[in-house]
Design a protein around this motif. Structure first.
Motif, PDB file in Angstrom:
ATOM      1  N   LEU A 541     -42.288  18.986 -10.476  1.00  0.00           N
ATOM      2  CA  LEU A 541     -41.237  19.512 -12.078  1.00  0.00           C
ATOM      3  C   LEU A 541     -40.885  17.922 -12.652  1.00  0.00           C
ATOM      4  O   LEU A 541     -40.939  18.146 -13.872  1.00  0.00           O
ATOM      5  CB  LEU A 541     -40.233  20.383 -11.728  1.00  0.00           C
ATOM      6  N   SER A 542     -40.166  17.065 -12.041  1.00  0.00           N
ATOM      7  CA  SER A 542     -39.753  15.820 -12.578  1.00  0.00           C
ATOM      8  C   SER A 542     -40.388  14.705 -12.510  1.00  0.00           C
ATOM      9  O   SER A 542     -39.465  13.281 -13.127  1.00  0.00           O
ATOM     10  CB  SER A 542     -37.817  15.953 -12.864  1.00  0.00           C
ATOM     11  N   ILE A 543     -40.708  14.391 -11.588  1.00  0.00           N
ATOM     12  CA  ILE A 543     -41.699  13.484 -11.429  1.00  0.00           C
ATOM     13  C   ILE A 543     -42.460  12.754 -12.864  1.00  0.00           C
ATOM     14  O   ILE A 543     -42.842  11.396 -12.351  1.00  0.00           O
ATOM     15  CB  ILE A 543     -42.881  12.987 -10.266  1.00  0.00           C
ATOM     16  N   LYS A 544     -43.037  13.141 -13.799  1.00  0.00           N
ATOM     17  CA  LYS A 544     -42.953  12.657 -14.527  1.00  0.00           C
ATOM     18  C   LYS A 544     -42.269  11.977 -15.619  1.00  0.00           C
ATOM     19  O   LYS A 544     -42.690  10.723 -15.950  1.00  0.00           O
ATOM     20  CB  LYS A 544     -43.767  14.362 -15.416  1.00  0.00           C
ATOM     21  N   SER A 545     -41.350  12.856 -15.455  1.00  0.00           N
ATOM     22  CA  SER A 545     -40.095  11.700 -16.198  1.00  0.00           C
ATOM     23  C   SER A 545     -39.680  10.308 -15.422  1.00  0.00           C
ATOM     24  O   SER A 545     -39.994   9.434 -16.432  1.00  0.00           O
ATOM     25  CB  SER A 545     -38.827  12.406 -16.584  1.00  0.00           C
ATOM     26  N   GLN A 546     -40.604  10.384 -13.790  1.00  0.00           N
ATOM     27  CA  GLN A 546     -40.193   9.118 -13.346  1.00  0.00           C
ATOM     28  C   GLN A 546     -40.776   8.058 -13.753  1.00  0.00           C
ATOM     29  O   GLN A 546     -40.805   6.396 -14.121  1.00  0.00           O
ATOM     30  CB  GLN A 546     -39.665   8.613 -12.096  1.00  0.00           C
ATOM     31  N   ILE A 547     -42.977   8.247 -13.976  1.00  0.00           N
ATOM     32  CA  ILE A 547     -43.745   7.850 -14.308  1.00  0.00           C
ATOM     33  C   ILE A 547     -43.249   7.559 -15.617  1.00  0.00           C
ATOM     34  O   ILE A 547     -44.540   6.310 -15.341  1.00  0.00           O
ATOM     35  CB  ILE A 547     -44.467   8.793 -14.399  1.00  0.00           C
ATOM     36  N   VAL A 548     -42.655   7.994 -16.568  1.00  0.00           N
ATOM     37  CA  VAL A 548     -42.875   7.816 -18.073  1.00  0.00           C
ATOM     38  C   VAL A 548     -41.941   6.443 -18.223  1.00  0.00           C
ATOM     39  O   VAL A 548     -41.860   4.941 -18.911  1.00  0.00           O
ATOM     40  CB  VAL A 548     -42.019   8.599 -18.916  1.00  0.00           C
ATOM     41  N   LYS A 549     -40.347   6.826 -17.201  1.00  0.00           N
ATOM     42  CA  LYS A 549     -39.684   5.285 -16.928  1.00  0.00           C
ATOM     43  C   LYS A 549     -40.548   4.462 -16.699  1.00  0.00           C
ATOM     44  O   LYS A 549     -39.858   3.049 -17.049  1.00  0.00           O
ATOM     45  CB  LYS A 549     -38.324   5.492 -16.261  1.00  0.00           C
ATOM     46  N   ALA A 550     -41.202   4.469 -15.587  1.00  0.00           N
ATOM     47  CA  ALA A 550     -41.177   3.020 -15.314  1.00  0.00           C
ATOM     48  C   ALA A 550     -42.681   2.267 -16.133  1.00  0.00           C
ATOM     49  O   ALA A 550     -43.038   1.356 -15.895  1.00  0.00           O
ATOM     50  CB  ALA A 550     -42.299   3.114 -13.738  1.00  0.00           C
ATOM     51  N   LEU A 551     -43.684   3.027 -16.884  1.00  0.00           N
ATOM     52  CA  LEU A 551     -44.403   2.392 -17.292  1.00  0.00           C
ATOM     53  C   LEU A 551     -43.220   1.506 -18.528  1.00  0.00           C
ATOM     54  O   LEU A 551     -44.184   0.510 -18.894  1.00  0.00           O
ATOM     55  CB  LEU A 551     -45.525   3.388 -18.365  1.00  0.00           C
ATOM     56  N   HIS A 552     -42.529   2.647 -19.465  1.00  0.00           N
ATOM     57  CA  HIS A 552     -41.482   1.879 -20.010  1.00  0.00           C
ATOM     58  C   HIS A 552     -41.178   0.499 -19.508  1.00  0.00           C
ATOM     59  O   HIS A 552     -41.125  -0.473 -20.641  1.00  0.00           O
ATOM     60  CB  HIS A 552     -40.542   2.462 -20.369  1.00  0.00           C
ATOM     61  N   ALA A 553     -40.779   0.370 -18.621  1.00  0.00           N
ATOM     62  CA  ALA A 553     -40.504  -1.012 -18.042  1.00  0.00           C
ATOM     63  C   ALA A 553     -41.070  -1.789 -17.938  1.00  0.00           C
ATOM     64  O   ALA A 553     -40.905  -2.789 -17.944  1.00  0.00           O
ATOM     65  CB  ALA A 553     -39.600  -0.593 -16.721  1.00  0.00           C
ATOM     66  N   ASN A 554     -42.590  -1.641 -17.132  1.00  0.00           N
ATOM     67  CA  ASN A 554     -43.899  -2.396 -16.793  1.00  0.00           C
ATOM     68  C   ASN A 554     -44.047  -3.102 -18.257  1.00  0.00           C
ATOM     69  O   ASN A 554     -44.128  -3.676 -18.539  1.00  0.00           O
ATOM     70  CB  ASN A 554     -44.953  -1.730 -16.590  1.00  0.00           C
ATOM     71  N   ARG A 555     -44.058  -2.086 -19.731  1.00  0.00           N
ATOM     72  CA  ARG A 555     -44.764  -2.623 -21.114  1.00  0.00           C
ATOM     73  C   ARG A 555     -42.845  -3.936 -21.258  1.00  0.00           C
ATOM     74  O   ARG A 555     -43.813  -4.504 -21.782  1.00  0.00           O
ATOM     75  CB  ARG A 555     -44.669  -1.665 -21.914  1.00  0.00           C
TER      76      ARG A 555
END
Length: 741
Positions: A541-555
């Protein structure tokens, strides 16, 4: 075995356990001397509770953590003592205290340890009920024990900090060596690639934790005390280790392409693989020397291996012939460049360790170093923002409160000998997530059963109070020493310590063993029931927020690579900060997926799709690191206009993936015609160089290539390939996120 024992005795955990045990033993011995053991036992409890927050970090943070732990433990103990006269008053006071103290952990790791001290103080308040003035006396003595713990922490800070930093660096060297080895295996293995990849993800999580601890210790201490020669050497080693991690992540990035090119030429890669393993071994040897405090022995000369790698490239080209061999030869040249840079970094660490670097500048200013420390925000708004049923910490605090109330009520209704052990089990087992709670519950149960069995055999075989006393002391020291390293082992020694203490003062030690097991089973059952059914915090239920943070960091990391390529500035702070954040968020995403994979299958949502995203995120970061490292280390001159256009297209893919997850309007894509033209320009530069090289060969099978020309050829090929690879991965990420959404 002997080396492991020596390593354990030299560890910070063991030394700290001795300090805590000494701190707790002094008031008990003083109480025995004065005939007031009951009072001074409260002081010993204060020492143990306050010492929990004495974890790696700056002296200021340690001091504040110890003082706050002591204050909360003292006040919680007094509050329970005052309310214990009436069950109708005690239950609401218990509920408010447990919830409030659990909620403090919203402020991070050290705050969670402060919270744990407060909850333990509540549990221990039920061991022996105090009345009247004794409530305040015992509460104040707990606070006094906290001040005694603070004094010990200040006295031993330098010794513990030095040993702590050494142990962290040794661990970092060993884990980095393992990471290099795994990357080498993963580049060539065909059978167990998935298992190796998962091990690599887990190792990345561990390295992130070690790096964060080292940043906190080295950079915070540097700001407060300045830089001694010894501290400067430690910081230099740490900086080199971070660069080694980036190098290892970056090369080679496209495993599939490497396997395809050398499918029938495995022997060509053998010297390269052997060199990687030798480099890994050099780091292990350095860690061992640092651990033993000995001089670094003369290592194996790697020049012959480097020469074999050069010969391998030449034989490959002669056998396959140009132009067919060109792409593989360039990949091998890049791999050799990586290994040579890795060797240079390791040799730099060896020189620093041997103190041969003189007064080399660290290259990081105090103001800059502050940016690399992950600062914890202690603003009151954090509490307000998390005071909602959507907050994981709010849910955790509510679960702990209900579990504690249920455990206490069961202890009253049923004839448990020591009902507070139920509460103790709940406090030490329950964590915000299901996976960790389940793991600690299992370890607690195993530890209790093994400890009870061992203690039973000893009590049954020997009737000697002096032996019981010695074993109780040793058990308590080892329980403190293992509490952070291995919770199961710590539980074994906690159990044996408690039973031996009971055996000293009461003849019915077997009753203690029986009830200890029953209480632990009851507490574990309540904790598992609460985490499973009371507002469960499933990772899916919360892993999507971790994906969002990882994508932001990669950008952000990609943007810094582009910025560095444009300006070629000497100041790499922004680049390194973006790299640090990308690595941290990658580790956090890996850890979140690992936790999710250990939850019940029925609670996992789209595990294979999420695993695909985790893998693509890791691959993207590796490709970005390869590009960034090459540009930074080789001062590469990428065609700015076309380079920027492709970076913009890659960034657009990541932005669209983010917008899909966040359900926002999609960003515009770069026109395909412009993208094809940009790739054509980059590829054209490479083709021009290939044409020149073809004319140079003039029919010859092999002719040595000028180093400067080879550099330009590798630069043109690698930058073009990495940009294509990044664009492909970002497109796959965008598609994978769409499938998940």
């Amino acid at each position: 075995m002997l080396q492991a024992l020596r390593q354990f005795i030299r560890s910070t955990d063991f030394v700290k356990a001795l300090v805590i045990t000494f701190g707790a033993a002094v008031p008990v011995l003083l109480g025995l001397w004065l005939g007031q053991v009951t009072y001074f036992l409260s002081m010993a409890i204060g020492v143990v509770l306050a010492s929990g927050s004495d974890v790696p970090g700056s002296r200021k943070h340690k001091t504040i953590g110890i003082l706050v732990s002591a204050a909360i433990a003292m006040l919680a103990s007094m509050a329970i003592g005052l309310a214990s006269g009436s069950l109708y008053l005690l239950l609401p006071v218990l509920a408010v205290l447990v919830f409030s103290i659990s909620f403090i952990s919203v402020y991070g790791f050290r705050a969670s340890l402060v919270s744990f001290a407060g909850l333990m103080a509540i549990v221990l308040s039920f061991v022996h009920a105090h009345t009247g003035a004794d409530i305040f006396i015992h509460g104040l003595l707990i606070g006094t024990g906290g001040l005694w713990a603070l004094l010990l922490s200040v006295i031993f800070h330098r010794l513990l900090q030095r040993r702590q930093t050494e142990n962290l660096l040794i661990d970092c060297l060993q884990q980095t060596a393992r990471y290099i080895q795994l990357r080498g295996k993963l580049a060539m293995e065909r059978q167990d690639a998935e298992a190796l990849q998962k091990e690599l993800y887990n190792l990345q999580v561990k390295l992130n934790e070690i790096h964060e601890a080292l940043r906190e210790v080295l950079l915070s201490e540097r700001q407060s005390t300045g830089t001694s020669n010894y501290h400067r050497r430690q910081l230099l080693i740490f900086i080199e280790l971070i660069d080694i991690l980036e190098l290892s992540l970056a090369n080679p990035a496209n495993y599939e392409r490497a396997k395809e090119l050398f499918r029938d030429y495995g022997r060509v890669l053998r010297p390269f693989i052997k060199l990687v393993f030798e480099l890994s071994r050099k780091l292990d040897e350095l860690a061992e020397s640092m651990q033993l405090g000995t001089a670094l022995s003369a290592g194996k000369d790697l020049e012959p291996l480097l020469e074999k790698c050069h010969d391998s490239i030449r034989h490959y080209v002669e056998e396959l012939k140009l132009p067919q061999a060109r792409e593989g030869a360039l990949l091998l040249h890049n791999l050799l460049d990586y290994e040579e840079k890795l060797l240079q970094k390791i040799q730099a660490i060896e020189r620093v360790y041997q103190d041969l670097e003189g007064q080399q500048s660290i290259g990081i200013q105090s103001r800059e170093s502050r940016q690399f420390i992950t600062q914890q925000d202690y603003d009151i708004r954090i509490l307000r923002e998390n005071f909602t049923s959507q907050s994981p910490i709010f849910k955790h605090a509510a679960r702990v409160t209900i579990a504690m109330l249920l455990g206490y009520v069961l202890g009253i209704l049923f004839p448990f000998q020591n009902a507070y052990w139920i509460l103790l089990t709940i406090v030490v087992i329950m964590r915000p997530g299901y996976t960790l709670t389940k793991e600690r519950s299992k370890h607690r149960l195993y530890g209790t059963l093994i400890g009870a069995a061992v203690a039973a055999v000893v009590v049954l075989s020997v009737r000697n109070v002096y032996l019981y006393g010695a074993l109780a002391f040793v058990s308590l020291v080892l329980s403190f020493a293992f509490i952070q390293r291995n919770y199961r082992t710590s539980s074994i020694f906690v159990t044996t310590g408690v039973i031996f203490i009971y055996a000293l003062i009461t003849p019915d030690a077997f009753d203690v063993i029986q009830y200890r097991v029953i209480d632990t089973l009851t507490g574990a059952a309540i904790a598992m029931g609460a985490i499973s059914f009371l507002w469960p915090s499933w990772e899916s239920l919360s892993i999507k927020s971790q994906i969002v943070k990882a994508l932001h960091a990669n950008r952000n990391y990609l943007a810094e690579i582009d910025r560095y390529n444009q300006h070629k500035t000497q100041n790499t702070t922004a680049y390194k900060l973006a790299r640090k954040e990308a690595f941290l968020q990658m580790g956090n995403l890996n850890a979140a997926f690992q936790r999710m994979s250990q939850e019940p299958k029925s609670r996992q949502q789209h595990p294979m799709r999420i695993y695909k995203i985790v893998g693509l995120n890791h691959t993207f970061l590796a490709a970005a690191a390869a590009l960034g490292t090459f540009i930074r280390d080789n001062n590469a001159e990428a065609a700015s206009e076309h380079f920027d256009l492709i970076i913009k297209s890659i960034d657009a893919n990541l932005a669209q993936a983010l917008q899909t997850l966040q359900q926002e309007t999609q960003a515009e894509e770069v026109a395909k015609e412009e993208l094809v033209e940009a790739y054509g320009q980059l590829e054209g530069r490479y083709n021009e160089l290939v044409a020149i090289r073809t004319r140079q060969l003039a029919g010859a099978n092999y002719k040595p290539i000028e180093p400067s020309f080879l550099k330009n050829l590798k630069e043109a090929r690698l930058i073009s390939d990495q940009l294509k690879w990044l664009h492909t991965i970002s497109g796959n990420l965008k598609q994978a996120v769409k499938e998940l959404a």
